[in-house]
Design a protein around this motif. Structure first.
Motif: not given
Length: 153
Positions: A87-91
């Motif tokens: 999983v990759a996340a952009d916050i």
């Protein structure tokens, strides 16, 4: 959507589509929706000291309306990409002044990665943090306007 799977009780691999085997011999498939993954990431990011809020200006305005009616969006300001194993996340965050922006971003990165690994059970490929704004306490207070002298009579 992310599917997590354990093929044997000793295995901890996550995959998009496989069957789970529990210790009782019952099999099945576990599906974790992308919105759940983004909520987990959003909650973890909000727990970091120095984070005032999540999301850009428009997202925060809509979030304020949702908060007013009791429908808080914990995934606000979070975008996730869920693969079979990672999983990759952009916050997007708003930091509080005068915190170190690098320390806040590092804290968000580690908190989100830890939560996604522990709660969702997937390997974290990356967590990108964008500091969109800085919240200055007292900047939005109307009390300061009352203390100033009137400019016109």
């Amino acid at each position: 959507m992310a599917d997590t799977t354990t093929t044997t009780p000793a295995a901890t691999a996550t995959r998009a589509t496989t069957n789970n085997t529990s210790t009782g011999g019952v099999t099945g498939k576990t599906v974790i929706d992308d919105t759940v993954v983004s909520k987990v990431a959003g909650i973890a990011a909000r727990e970091v000291n120095g984070v005032h809020s999540l999301g850009g200006g428009a997202a925060r305005a809509i979030g304020a309306l949702r908060d007013a009616i009791g429908q808080r969006d914990f995934g606000q300001g979070v975008k996730v990409e869920v693969g079979e194993k990672q999983v990759a996340a952009d916050i997007v965050i708003v930091a509080e002044y005068p915190v170190s922006l690098q320390q806040v971003a590092d804290g968000v990165r580690s908190s989100v990665a830890r939560a996604l690994e522990q709660i969702v059970g997937m390997e974290v490929a990356e967590v990108n943090v964008t500091v969109q704004d800085v919240f200055i306490p007292g900047d939005d207070d109307d009390k300061d306007d009352e203390k100033k002298e009137a400019r016109v009579a």
